[in-house]
Design an enzyme around this catalytic site. Structure first.
Site, PDB file in Angstrom:
ATOM      1  N   ARG A 295      39.122  41.503  46.028  1.00  0.00           N
ATOM      2  CA  ARG A 295      40.363  42.253  46.229  1.00  0.00           C
ATOM      3  C   ARG A 295      40.224  43.355  47.272  1.00  0.00           C
ATOM      4  O   ARG A 295      41.160  43.671  47.975  1.00  0.00           O
ATOM      5  CB  ARG A 295      40.883  42.789  44.894  1.00  0.00           C
ATOM      6  CG  ARG A 295      41.190  41.664  43.885  1.00  0.00           C
ATOM      7  CD  ARG A 295      42.052  42.115  42.717  1.00  0.00           C
ATOM      8  NE  ARG A 295      43.382  42.485  43.147  1.00  0.00           N
ATOM      9  CZ  ARG A 295      43.786  43.721  43.350  1.00  0.00           C
ATOM     10  NH1 ARG A 295      42.964  44.719  43.123  1.00  0.00           N
ATOM     11  NH2 ARG A 295      45.005  43.968  43.767  1.00  0.00           N
TER      12      ARG A 295
ATOM     13  N   CYS B   5      25.867  37.938  53.255  1.00  0.00           N
ATOM     14  CA  CYS B   5      25.554  38.159  54.667  1.00  0.00           C
ATOM     15  C   CYS B   5      26.819  38.422  55.437  1.00  0.00           C
ATOM     16  O   CYS B   5      27.258  37.578  56.229  1.00  0.00           O
ATOM     17  CB  CYS B   5      24.853  36.941  55.219  1.00  0.00           C
ATOM     18  SG  CYS B   5      23.150  37.011  54.791  1.00  0.00           S
TER      19      CYS B   5
HETATM   20  N1  LLP Z   1      54.541  34.976  38.094  1.00  0.00           N
HETATM   21  C1  LLP Z   1      54.391  34.376  39.272  1.00  0.00           C
HETATM   22  C2  LLP Z   1      55.286  33.295  39.653  1.00  0.00           C
HETATM   23  C3  LLP Z   1      53.353  34.770  40.141  1.00  0.00           C
HETATM   24  O1  LLP Z   1      53.208  34.169  41.311  1.00  0.00           O
HETATM   25  C4  LLP Z   1      52.499  35.823  39.736  1.00  0.00           C
HETATM   26  C5  LLP Z   1      51.407  36.249  40.608  1.00  0.00           C
HETATM   27  C6  LLP Z   1      52.684  36.410  38.476  1.00  0.00           C
HETATM   28  C7  LLP Z   1      53.740  35.972  37.674  1.00  0.00           C
HETATM   29  C8  LLP Z   1      51.796  37.486  37.928  1.00  0.00           C
HETATM   30  O2  LLP Z   1      51.786  38.622  38.696  1.00  0.00           O
HETATM   31  P1  LLP Z   1      51.015  39.917  38.139  1.00  0.00           P
HETATM   32  O3  LLP Z   1      51.753  40.395  36.925  1.00  0.00           O
HETATM   33  O4  LLP Z   1      49.648  39.498  37.794  1.00  0.00           O
HETATM   34  O5  LLP Z   1      51.053  40.876  39.274  1.00  0.00           O
HETATM   35  N2  LLP Z   1      45.543  37.867  43.894  1.00  0.00           N
HETATM   36  C9  LLP Z   1      46.474  38.968  44.029  1.00  0.00           C
HETATM   37  C10 LLP Z   1      47.705  38.769  43.188  1.00  0.00           C
HETATM   38  C11 LLP Z   1      48.422  37.485  43.484  1.00  0.00           C
HETATM   39  C12 LLP Z   1      49.541  37.290  42.522  1.00  0.00           C
HETATM   40  C13 LLP Z   1      50.127  35.936  42.642  1.00  0.00           C
HETATM   41  N3  LLP Z   1      51.187  35.714  41.739  1.00  0.00           N
HETATM   42  C14 LLP Z   1      45.760  40.268  43.643  1.00  0.00           C
HETATM   43  O6  LLP Z   1      44.593  40.224  43.307  1.00  0.00           O
HETATM   44  O7  LLP Z   1      46.357  41.327  43.703  1.00  0.00           O
END
Ligand code: LLP
Length: 453
Positions: free
Chosen positions: A340, A371
């Protein structure tokens, strides 16, 4: 009670200079399970999931639909069982996540299946297992899914993912709902209406509602309010043109959490009170009070529950151009278990976990062992200057999008995940072994790819 405060999980505390989580000493956990190690504070996960569910239900009353946990944050069969017991549903977005839920025997009717490019076999598996809803993301998918359901002799419940054109104030890569994005049907271009018309013509599909997810790490509730207002126009369009009623409005996830002690954190009750009020008022004004709201929190449940423990390997002081010094602290993991920072410029805090230190603090950077100079876990942090080899560092709020986005870059092994509670610990995801990686290799045996000429 949260003894160390934000962003630590609720049972994290210090005893005799040692960090304890779930009444387990972090040093003993590393002795037993090695490091890096993801440590889930079970009480924290359960309580947080429960708080969102309760806040949602009490503020939405008879317009409460379902809470779906977004499995992409972190999913595992054990976690699926906890959610099952809490009566929380699952939002899944790949055949792999679906396989985990199936392994846990999670009821399909409580699963929503997402994704902007679901394969035919993923769709077939979802329809065969009778998932509660497939959230359709494109025109191609409407036809593809309709044919699959028709061939299987099923009527599949579906939602449509709508892009309401909202620029939620968060990092570019985790915004999902402005116009120029790969997800969903645009509201402003008229595609969303066309998608409704197309789905309503398919006898093997049953449209039960509309969905949007405006992004992640959102603190400003105005973005949700705006999304609700915009989507209501589409519910009105449906109500005016079709006999059947849509039942669900799914607002997605994205509720912001604290990574640093100074960060905000959305309070479930205040958040749901505000969103609930907007929803109840606007649906009443539009003669849509039969609609139920659903939400999909991932990070807000998973992130704060988990702490990553690293062991320090080497340290190095580097002179900066401005005459100051920076201490590079290299740990035994890296950006493969927490991408992240490298991907989103995310910020974290860390704490010395295995002993007390009275040394003064020095400007430090926590880096991994890959690396690559971008392999940074914390860019800037003030830590005791005597931190050295074999010390343990604990980084809180790493339960979402850490282990779930991990890779094997440099042939490094992905860490284990353990659960702690009341002085006991157990593994829910074992550490990878080198054999796991080496077993993927095959001896090259070449054969012609086509028998033509
Ligand atoms: N619903 C849908 C359709 C989504 O695409 C996502 C997240 C969520 C719910 C949940 O979102 P949350 O409550 O977890 O924010 N890898 C990135 C976050 C990508 C989120 C993708 N979709 C990070 O580490 O910040």
């Amino acid at each position: 009670m949260n003894l160390l405060g934000k962003p630590y999980s609720q049972t994290a505390t210090f005893k005799g200079g040692q960090l304890f989580i779930g009444d387990c000493s972090v040093s003993e956990l590393v002795d037993k399970y090695d490091s890096p190690l993801f440590v889930i504070d079970k009480a924290d996960f359960i309580n947080r999931a429960n708080s969102w569910k309760q806040a949602f239900e009490s503020n939405l009353g008879n317009q409460a639909g379902d809470v779906y946990y977004a499995g992409k944050a972190f999913i595992n069969s054990e976690i699926a069982l906890w959610l099952y017991d809490l009566n929380i549903n699952l939002d899944l977005c790949s055949g792999g996540e679906l396989a985990v839920a199936q392994k846990a025997k999670f009821p399909s009717s409580r699963i929503e299946f997402h994704g902007n490019n679901k394969s035919e076999s993923e769709l077939e598996s979802a329809v065969r297992s009778e998932v509660g809803a497939v959230v359709i993301d494109s025109f191609i998918e409407i036809t593809r899914l309709a044919n699959i359901a028709l061939n299987l002799g099923k009527k599949q419940k579906v939602m449509l993912r709508i892009t309401p054109g909202i620029d939620a104030h968060t990092h570019e890569f985790i915004r999902t709902s402005q116009e120029d994005v790969k997800f969903g049907f645009s509201l402003s271009s008229g595609d969303a209406q066309k998608a409704i018309e197309q789905v309503e013509k398919e006898p093997s599909l049953e449209l039960i509602g509309l969905h949007c997810h405006i992004g992640s790490q959102i603190y400003n509730l105005d973005s949700y309010r705006e999304a609700i207002l915009r989507l209501i126009t589409l519910f009105n369009f449906h109500q005016q043109n079709y006999q059947t009623k849509l039942q669900y409005f799914n607002l997605g996830g994205g509720f912001g959490v604290a990574y640093l002690p100074t960060d905000d954190q959305l309070d479930p009750n205040k958040t749901m009170a505000e969103i609930g009020k907007v929803f109840i008022d606007i649906t009443a004004k539009n003669n849509l009070s039969h609609l139920k709201l659903s939400i999909e929190p991932g990070r807000a449940i998973a992130a704060p529950s988990t702490t990553t423990i690293y062991q320090v390997g080497t340290v190095k002081n580097v002179n900066l151009e401005n005459g100051e010094q920076r201490k590079y602290i290299s740990v035994d993991g890296g950006f493969i278990d927490n991408m992240r920072t490298a991907l989103y410029d995310a910020t974290y805090t860390a704490i010395l976990a295995n002993r007390e230190s009275n040394a003064g603090n020095i400007n430090s950077r926590i880096v991994g062992k890959h690396c690559e100079s971008g392999d940074v876990i914390i860019k800037e942090i003030s830590l005791p200057e005597d931190i050295g080899a074999k010390d343990l560092l604990a980084i809180p709020a790493t339960g979402a999008y850490g282990r779930s986005m991990a890779s094997n870059y440099n042939h490094m092994l992905r860490p284990a995940v353990v659960v702690v509670e009341n002085g006991s610990a157990g593994v829910i995801l074992r550490r990878e072994k080198m054999e796991d990686l080496l077993n993927l290799e095959q001896k090259l045996e070449m054969s012609p790819i086509s028998d033509k000429g």
